[in-house]
Write a protein that holds these residues in place. Sequence first.
Motif, mmCIF file in Angstrom:
data_model
loop_
_atom_site.group_PDB
_atom_site.id
_atom_site.type_symbol
_atom_site.label_atom_id
_atom_site.label_comp_id
_atom_site.label_asym_id
_atom_site.label_seq_id
_atom_site.Cartn_x
_atom_site.Cartn_y
_atom_site.Cartn_z
ATOM 1 N N GLY A 79 0.798 -1.224 0.000
ATOM 2 C CA GLY A 79 0.000 0.000 0.000
ATOM 3 C C GLY A 79 0.828 1.268 0.000
ATOM 4 O O GLY A 79 0.364 2.317 0.451
ATOM 5 N N LYS A 80 2.051 1.194 -0.514
ATOM 6 C CA LYS A 80 2.957 2.345 -0.538
ATOM 7 C C LYS A 80 3.271 2.717 -1.992
ATOM 8 O O LYS A 80 3.391 1.837 -2.851
ATOM 9 C CB LYS A 80 4.274 2.029 0.178
ATOM 10 C CG LYS A 80 4.111 1.465 1.579
ATOM 11 C CD LYS A 80 3.610 2.504 2.557
ATOM 12 C CE LYS A 80 3.545 1.914 3.979
ATOM 13 N NZ LYS A 80 3.110 2.919 4.964
ATOM 14 N N PRO A 81 3.451 4.014 -2.268
ATOM 15 C CA PRO A 81 3.900 4.390 -3.618
ATOM 16 C C PRO A 81 5.311 3.887 -3.872
ATOM 17 O O PRO A 81 6.109 3.720 -2.952
ATOM 18 C CB PRO A 81 3.837 5.920 -3.600
ATOM 19 C CG PRO A 81 3.856 6.302 -2.154
ATOM 20 C CD PRO A 81 3.229 5.174 -1.399
ATOM 21 N N VAL A 82 5.609 3.652 -5.136
ATOM 22 C CA VAL A 82 6.927 3.190 -5.562
ATOM 23 C C VAL A 82 7.654 4.342 -6.240
ATOM 24 O O VAL A 82 7.076 5.080 -7.035
ATOM 25 C CB VAL A 82 6.808 2.000 -6.535
ATOM 26 C CG1 VAL A 82 8.185 1.589 -7.067
ATOM 27 C CG2 VAL A 82 6.128 0.821 -5.852
ATOM 28 N N ILE A 83 8.923 4.495 -5.908
ATOM 29 C CA ILE A 83 9.737 5.547 -6.507
ATOM 30 C C ILE A 83 11.070 4.953 -6.950
ATOM 31 O O ILE A 83 11.626 4.094 -6.263
ATOM 32 C CB ILE A 83 9.949 6.716 -5.513
ATOM 33 C CG1 ILE A 83 10.605 7.917 -6.188
ATOM 34 C CG2 ILE A 83 10.714 6.288 -4.281
ATOM 35 C CD1 ILE A 83 10.550 9.191 -5.342
ATOM 36 N N PHE A 84 11.552 5.374 -8.096
ATOM 37 C CA PHE A 84 12.879 4.952 -8.541
ATOM 38 C C PHE A 84 13.895 5.910 -7.937
ATOM 39 O O PHE A 84 14.101 7.017 -8.413
ATOM 40 C CB PHE A 84 12.965 4.945 -10.060
ATOM 41 C CG PHE A 84 12.192 3.823 -10.721
ATOM 42 C CD1 PHE A 84 11.722 2.748 -9.981
ATOM 43 C CD2 PHE A 84 11.943 3.835 -12.080
ATOM 44 C CE1 PHE A 84 11.010 1.714 -10.574
ATOM 45 C CE2 PHE A 84 11.247 2.812 -12.688
ATOM 46 C CZ PHE A 84 10.775 1.744 -11.942
ATOM 47 N N MET A 85 14.542 5.462 -6.846
ATOM 48 C CA MET A 85 15.499 6.310 -6.139
ATOM 49 C C MET A 85 16.786 6.504 -6.917
ATOM 50 O O MET A 85 17.528 7.449 -6.678
ATOM 51 C CB MET A 85 15.808 5.727 -4.767
ATOM 52 C CG MET A 85 14.730 5.972 -3.730
ATOM 53 S SD MET A 85 14.394 7.725 -3.457
ATOM 54 C CE MET A 85 15.963 8.327 -2.857
ATOM 55 N N GLU A 86 17.084 5.573 -7.824
ATOM 56 C CA GLU A 86 18.161 5.758 -8.794
ATOM 57 C C GLU A 86 17.705 5.107 -10.084
ATOM 58 O O GLU A 86 17.178 3.991 -10.077
ATOM 59 C CB GLU A 86 19.474 5.104 -8.344
ATOM 60 C CG GLU A 86 20.177 5.786 -7.200
ATOM 61 C CD GLU A 86 21.535 5.157 -6.892
ATOM 62 O OE1 GLU A 86 22.121 4.509 -7.808
ATOM 63 O OE2 GLU A 86 21.994 5.304 -5.751
ATOM 64 N N ILE A 87 17.912 5.795 -11.184
ATOM 65 C CA ILE A 87 17.663 5.206 -12.494
ATOM 66 C C ILE A 87 18.460 5.991 -13.524
ATOM 67 O O ILE A 87 18.614 7.208 -13.401
ATOM 68 C CB ILE A 87 16.159 5.179 -12.847
ATOM 69 C CG1 ILE A 87 15.966 4.490 -14.205
ATOM 70 C CG2 ILE A 87 15.546 6.581 -12.814
ATOM 71 C CD1 ILE A 87 14.519 4.212 -14.548
ATOM 72 N N GLY A 88 18.944 5.301 -14.534
ATOM 73 C CA GLY A 88 19.689 5.948 -15.598
ATOM 74 C C GLY A 88 20.608 4.952 -16.261
ATOM 75 O O GLY A 88 20.683 3.779 -15.878
ATOM 76 N N CYS A 89 21.291 5.395 -17.295
ATOM 77 C CA CYS A 89 22.371 4.615 -17.894
ATOM 78 C C CYS A 89 23.312 5.579 -18.590
ATOM 79 O O CYS A 89 22.959 6.726 -18.863
ATOM 80 C CB CYS A 89 21.851 3.545 -18.860
ATOM 81 S SG CYS A 89 21.315 4.139 -20.471
ATOM 82 N N ARG A 90 24.520 5.129 -18.852
ATOM 83 C CA ARG A 90 25.502 5.995 -19.502
ATOM 84 C C ARG A 90 25.156 6.171 -20.987
ATOM 85 O O ARG A 90 24.448 5.355 -21.573
ATOM 86 C CB ARG A 90 26.907 5.395 -19.367
ATOM 87 C CG ARG A 90 27.393 5.341 -17.937
ATOM 88 C CD ARG A 90 28.892 5.074 -17.860
ATOM 89 N NE ARG A 90 29.243 3.765 -18.372
ATOM 90 C CZ ARG A 90 30.137 3.539 -19.315
ATOM 91 N NH1 ARG A 90 30.772 4.546 -19.889
ATOM 92 N NH2 ARG A 90 30.421 2.311 -19.704
ATOM 93 N N SER A 91 25.675 7.221 -21.560
ATOM 94 C CA SER A 91 25.489 7.450 -22.998
ATOM 95 C C SER A 91 26.596 6.727 -23.753
ATOM 96 O O SER A 91 27.455 7.336 -24.402
ATOM 97 C CB SER A 91 25.506 8.953 -23.307
ATOM 98 O OG SER A 91 26.667 9.565 -22.760
#
Length: 305
Positions: A203-215
């Motif tokens: 019952g909690k919202p989900v957040i992406f605390m880290e996301i990304g990738c190199r170019s």
Amino acid sequence: MDSLRKLSATGSEWIALSFYTMQNNVYSTEIPFDYGRTMTDRDIEHAVKEAKALGLKVCLKPVVNSKDGIWRAHIGFPEESGAEPYWDEWFSSYGNFLSHYAELAQELGCEMFCIGCEMVKTEAKHEHWVRLIERIRGIYDGPIVYNANHGSEERIKWFDHVDLIGTSAYYPVGKEPGASEEDMIANWLPVREKMAALHAKFGKPVIFMEIGCRSALGCATMPWDFTHTELPVSEDEQANFYGSVLKVFWDEPWFAGFFWWDWSVKLYDEQEAQANAGFDIYGKKAERVLKEWYAKSARQGLIEA
């Protein structure tokens, strides 16, 4: 701070102010306050005030790493009957470390506090984490998040005690170098199902605390990678990674947003962007993708982290 002004210009509304200290090795029970290795409180105060002056909300994110170079996920002790005193000592020291920064987050009015990042081996210590969260709530009265590592979220049983379920969403959605946005979208869909199930369970919202990738070509197959410096630059692959995950998660009511990894304190010159193969998006196609989505957010009154 020039870097913060450029970040604000993307339309971002939040920053995660991440900083670290070092314990001696992954089996240490003591976490020192070593200002030779971590930001001072005055440094943190300055950064928070600069961010707030630009209208940015702040998640304070203290992190513990290990001097031996082993990833923090391995901090902990063997699961033996005699190991519990070591766990007690470590959690006591970690609690002191977190309490210091929780107090600082409270004083500075930080809008969120992160209580841990990718500490996989510790996550099975349910009662220790519950007591730790109770201790932090006695100091900091804002929302608390824990930053799991991708793939370990479903094993954590104490997510009902935090306010947001966080994860480092370095999912390998590119199955081959140069994958298209459409291919990445197809591979994000089962991740979305997993995240929706986590939300339904706790019952909690989900957040992406880290996301990304190199170019860099092939980095969507291993978004966490920072070691393969020989890979050629690919702005398209990074932009496809950004565009695909935005399209898949943007409209989900249980999804709280993205903290993109990363935005450096000292940026390269914009004319150097096309030669830069790092995680930063400044001056790259991925920055244009993000700006377009965040402009849409402003029109629709949405909030993205």
